[in-house]
Motif scaffolding. Structure first.
Motif, short mmCIF file in Angstrom:
data_model
loop_
_atom_site.label_atom_id
_atom_site.label_comp_id
_atom_site.label_asym_id
_atom_site.label_seq_id
_atom_site.Cartn_x
_atom_site.Cartn_y
_atom_site.Cartn_z
N ILE A 99 0.84 -1.20 0.00
CA ILE A 99 0.00 0.00 0.00
C ILE A 99 0.88 1.25 0.00
N GLU A 100 1.89 1.26 0.85
CA GLU A 100 2.79 2.41 0.94
C GLU A 100 3.59 2.62 -0.34
N ALA A 101 3.89 1.55 -1.05
CA ALA A 101 4.68 1.65 -2.28
C ALA A 101 3.85 2.15 -3.46
N ASN A 102 2.53 2.11 -3.34
CA ASN A 102 1.65 2.55 -4.42
C ASN A 102 1.22 3.99 -4.12
N GLN A 103 1.68 4.94 -4.92
CA GLN A 103 1.43 6.35 -4.64
C GLN A 103 -0.06 6.68 -4.56
N THR A 104 -0.88 6.09 -5.42
CA THR A 104 -2.32 6.36 -5.40
C THR A 104 -2.94 5.89 -4.09
N LEU A 105 -2.59 4.67 -3.67
CA LEU A 105 -3.14 4.16 -2.41
C LEU A 105 -2.60 4.93 -1.22
N LYS A 106 -1.35 5.28 -1.25
CA LYS A 106 -0.76 6.03 -0.14
C LYS A 106 -1.45 7.38 0.02
N GLN A 107 -1.75 8.04 -1.08
CA GLN A 107 -2.41 9.35 -1.02
C GLN A 107 -3.84 9.28 -0.49
N ARG A 108 -4.44 8.10 -0.53
CA ARG A 108 -5.80 7.96 -0.01
C ARG A 108 -5.83 8.02 1.52
N ALA A 109 -4.67 7.87 2.14
CA ALA A 109 -4.50 8.05 3.59
C ALA A 109 -5.52 7.24 4.40
N ILE A 110 -5.65 5.97 4.08
CA ILE A 110 -6.59 5.09 4.80
C ILE A 110 -5.91 4.67 6.11
N PRO A 111 -6.49 4.97 7.25
CA PRO A 111 -5.88 4.53 8.51
C PRO A 111 -5.70 3.00 8.50
N PHE A 112 -4.50 2.56 8.88
CA PHE A 112 -4.14 1.14 8.84
C PHE A 112 -3.76 0.71 10.24
N ILE A 113 -4.51 -0.24 10.77
CA ILE A 113 -4.31 -0.71 12.13
C ILE A 113 -4.17 -2.22 12.13
N PHE A 114 -3.16 -2.69 12.84
CA PHE A 114 -3.03 -4.13 13.05
C PHE A 114 -3.84 -4.53 14.26
N TRP A 162 -11.27 6.80 15.50
CA TRP A 162 -11.12 7.19 14.10
C TRP A 162 -12.30 7.98 13.58
N GLN A 163 -13.46 7.86 14.20
CA GLN A 163 -14.60 8.68 13.80
C GLN A 163 -14.36 10.14 14.16
N HIS A 164 -13.54 10.40 15.16
CA HIS A 164 -13.27 11.77 15.61
C HIS A 164 -11.93 12.31 15.15
N CYS A 165 -11.06 11.45 14.65
CA CYS A 165 -9.73 11.86 14.22
C CYS A 165 -9.80 12.48 12.83
N LEU A 166 -9.07 13.56 12.63
CA LEU A 166 -9.01 14.18 11.31
C LEU A 166 -7.73 13.74 10.61
N TYR A 167 -7.85 13.41 9.35
CA TYR A 167 -6.74 12.99 8.52
C TYR A 167 -7.16 13.24 7.08
N PRO A 168 -6.23 13.27 6.13
CA PRO A 168 -6.63 13.53 4.75
C PRO A 168 -7.75 12.58 4.31
N TYR A 169 -8.72 13.11 3.61
CA TYR A 169 -9.86 12.36 3.09
C TYR A 169 -10.80 11.87 4.19
N SER A 170 -10.74 12.45 5.39
CA SER A 170 -11.60 12.00 6.48
C SER A 170 -12.96 12.68 6.45
N GLY A 171 -13.17 13.55 5.49
CA GLY A 171 -14.46 14.22 5.40
C GLY A 171 -14.31 15.70 5.71
N PRO A 172 -15.44 16.39 5.87
CA PRO A 172 -15.38 17.83 6.10
C PRO A 172 -14.60 18.17 7.38
N GLN A 173 -13.86 19.24 7.30
CA GLN A 173 -13.10 19.71 8.46
C GLN A 173 -14.00 20.62 9.31
N PRO A 174 -13.79 20.63 10.61
CA PRO A 174 -14.62 21.48 11.47
C PRO A 174 -14.33 22.96 11.19
#
Length: 117
Positions: free
Chosen positions: A46-61, A103-115
């Motif tokens: 995921i990190e090696a793919n620029q398109t996927l990396k830019q989507r900034a999907i939170p990744f949790i083990f 994660w519903q309250h955390c802001l990160y790229p593509y997380s939706g509208p900013q307050p």
């Protein structure tokens, strides 16, 4: 459903889905020990793919194996959390509830509208 839940058996299935979907996943909860491509390899791909990396999907083990060396290896990449799976149905539900709540309250790229400021 606002955030559909998708389950995959292999890391390759996850990668194939991410490369072909127009959906913006809310969060990836990933095990370490998956067949064909383990969770660490999936995160690296995921990190090696620029398109996927830019989507900034939170990744949790979320896994049963939580040895110190594995945790260290996981955090050498860019993950947002590492949790040992809770034991028992109620404990697992509670663990997922607070992970999702964060994660519903955390802001990160593509997380939706900013307050509004």
């Amino acid at each position: 459903m606002l955030n559909p839940i998708h389950f995959f058996v292999t890391g390759q299935q996850v990668l194939d889905y991410l490369l072909t979907t127009s959906e913006q996943p809310f969060l990836i909860l990933c095990g370490i020990n998956m067949p064909k491509m383990n969770g660490l390899e999936l995160r690296q791909r995921i990190e090696a793919n620029q398109t996927l990396k830019q989507r900034a999907i939170p990744f949790i083990f979320l896994t049963t194996d939580a040895s110190p060396s594995l945790i260290e290896e996981a955090y050498e990449g860019t993950i947002q959390g590492f949790f040992k799976k809770s034991v028992g149905h109620e404990a697992a539900k509670e663990q997922l509830r607070w992970i999702m709540g964060y994660w519903q309250h955390c802001l990160y790229p593509y997380s939706g509208p900013q307050p509004k400021q």
